[in-house]
Design an enzyme around this catalytic site. Structure first.
Site, PDB file in Angstrom:
ATOM      1  N   CYS A  97       0.840  -1.206   0.000  1.00  0.00           N
ATOM      2  CA  CYS A  97       0.000   0.000   0.000  1.00  0.00           C
ATOM      3  C   CYS A  97       0.880   1.265   0.000  1.00  0.00           C
ATOM      4  CB  CYS A  97      -0.989  -0.039   1.173  1.00  0.00           C
ATOM      5  SG  CYS A  97      -2.336   1.141   0.991  1.00  0.00           S
ATOM      6  N   HIS A 111      -3.885  -4.983  -0.016  1.00  0.00           N
ATOM      7  CA  HIS A 111      -3.427  -5.532   1.263  1.00  0.00           C
ATOM      8  C   HIS A 111      -3.476  -7.057   1.223  1.00  0.00           C
ATOM      9  CE1 HIS A 111      -3.082  -1.825   3.628  1.00  0.00           C
ATOM     10  NE2 HIS A 111      -3.989  -1.370   2.778  1.00  0.00           N
ATOM     11  N   GLU A 150      -2.426  -9.096   3.310  1.00  0.00           N
ATOM     12  CA  GLU A 150      -2.720  -9.619   4.657  1.00  0.00           C
ATOM     13  C   GLU A 150      -4.218  -9.587   4.967  1.00  0.00           C
ATOM     14  OE1 GLU A 150      -1.543  -6.698   3.932  1.00  0.00           O
ATOM     15  OE2 GLU A 150      -2.214  -5.162   5.362  1.00  0.00           O
TER      16      GLU A 150
END
Lengths: 250, 195
Positions: free
Chosen positions: B79, B177, B179
């Site tokens: 990001c 993202h 994650e």
């Protein structure tokens, strides 16, 4: 293509989810972590965790839930319930929450929105707006819907965006719990007024209600609690219905 | 052989989520706030959320920008981390590390900003996207973007086509993202571990 999002909401009281008691195939439906993981597997796009005790003494229990959910699921989640300060937000984000939602405190202290947005970025500041239709006007209500304010919903929505909100969670207290569908008129009015994504909440009961809120209501996301907890409809079932009607979903 | 992955800790990233994601993959990622702490690392994760220039100033204050650029192993910017590795950003007139030769621009147009939610990837290339199918949905939250680039290894469409992932030598960047991106996200992190 950016997809429409479906967001189950977990109400959490003293570390336990409430409402989700007859969820089948779960060892412990009261365990927010287990429920969060289950929803994540079923295709939920995000989760919202609402701390409905939200007293300072109970906050540490909720923080532990936030940490455990963050460790268990790999989808984003928003936390809310009684948040009134930068310090609380910092703690929640440090435990792994992606966004926070503020509601009553933002009505009392609108500057809070700007302070949170400046400190943590507007992407993690969701302003929750509760609205009720009163004699043809959509007015903002506070304190979990119990108090009527004199603010008009679209005007307040515009103001919170000017102050730095990154997303709006709009709950219709007129439709909430009815299972007769979302309030399309006010959702559309807000979605057309603000530059940020709008999550619609309140009234979902059938898969077609999700289609209506995304097409006619112009919502970017839809949130529901009871119908998912009680398995009135499944997340995948709602998504299949949307797919069959050419709505982009994940 | 146990590898050491360190996450750059500069108070401008959702570090907890990245740590948890690696933990789910069976790897304990450490934190690094100062250049000294990078010595034993094999790979770096460079996360980031917030304001570009403010974040860059924090990094420069600790000489972490230099340490990242001269790091010997693979680096994954996530990001804002990816954006700080570009030439510059319109966000606060930030001057970046210049690893990716692009200018970061702000979205503008008749659509919602930030670009928030699940969007599909295409044009996927290279080892980072091994076993990640074209059209996979991943989670984005951003108001600034890298235009389509010759260094792109993955694209996405929002208003226009933009760079969702890029690489140069051992440097990688992803705008989304991983994650928080479910199964494809975890596969991408596993691929980074496997590099």
């Amino acid at each position: 293509m950016l997809t429409k999002r479906i967001i189950p909401c977990l109400d959490i009281k003293e570390g336990r989810t409430v409402k989700g008691v007859n969820f089948v195939n779960l060892r412990d439906a009261g365990d927010p972590v287990e429920l969060a993981a289950r929803y994540s597997e079923e295709g939920a796009d995000e989760l919202t965790l609402l701390d409905i005790t939200a007293t300072l003494e109970k906050r540490s229990t909720f923080l532990q839930v936030v940490e455990d959910v963050a460790a268990a699921v790999s989808i984003p989640f928003t936390v809310g319930g009684g948040i009134a300060s930068e310090r609380e937000v910092e703690k929640l984000l440090s435990k792994g929450a992606d966004k926070v939602s503020v509601n009553t405190a933002s009505l009392r202290d609108p500057g809070l929105i700007t302070r949170l947005s400046d400190a943590f970025g507007d992407q993690c500041v969701v302003v929750a707006i509760d609205a009720r239709k009163v004699e043809g006007d959509w007015l903002v209500v506070s304190h979990a819907g119990t108090r009527l304010t004199d603010r008009r919903t679209t005007e307040w929505a515009k103001e919170v965006c000017d102050r730095g909100a990154g997303e709006i969670l709009l709950t219709s207290f007129t439709a909430d719990g009815s299972r007769n569908g979302f309030s399309l008129d006010i959702t559309r009015a807000v979605a057309e007024t603000v530059p940020v994504p709008v999550i619609a909440s309140g009234g979902a009961g059938l898969p077609v209600h999700f289609l209506d809120i995304f097409v006619d209501g112009q919502a970017d996301a839809a949130l529901a609690a009871g119908i998912f907890h009680y398995q009135v409809i499944g997340i995948e079932e709602a998504k299949n219905f949307l797919r069959n009607h050419n709505i982009a979903v994940r | 052989m146990k590898q050491h992955i360190k996450i750059i800790d500069y108070k401008a990233g959702n570090i907890a989520s990245v740590r948890y994601a690696f933990r789910r993959l069976g790897l304990e990622a450490g934190l690094a706030a100062y250049p000294d702490e990078l010595k034993k690392a094999d790979k770096l994760i460079f996360p980031g959320v917030g304001h570009a220039r403010a974040a860059m100033n924090i990094l420069k204050g600790k000489d972490m920008d230099q340490a990242i650029q001269s790091f010997k192993g693979p680096v994954l910017g996530i990001c804002l981390g990816m954006q700080l590795m570009a030439d510059s950003s319109e966000e606060g007139d930030m001057e970046g590390m210049g690893i990716f030769q692009e200018k970061i621009k702000r979205f503008s147009g008749n659509f919602k900003i930030p670009h928030m939610g699940w969007n599909s990837l295409y044009g996927l290339k290279g080892p980072l996207f091994k076993d990640v199918p074209e059209g996979s949905h991943v989670y984005f939250v951003h108001s600034y973007y890298m235009p389509q680039s010759s260094q792109a290894i993955g694209l996405c469409q929002y208003g226009e086509a933009f760079t969702a992932a890029c690489s140069k030598d051992k440097f990688f960047g992803v705008q989304f993202h991983p994650e928080k991106s479910g199964k494809p996200g975890m596969q991408i992190l596993q691929n980074f571990i496997d590099l």
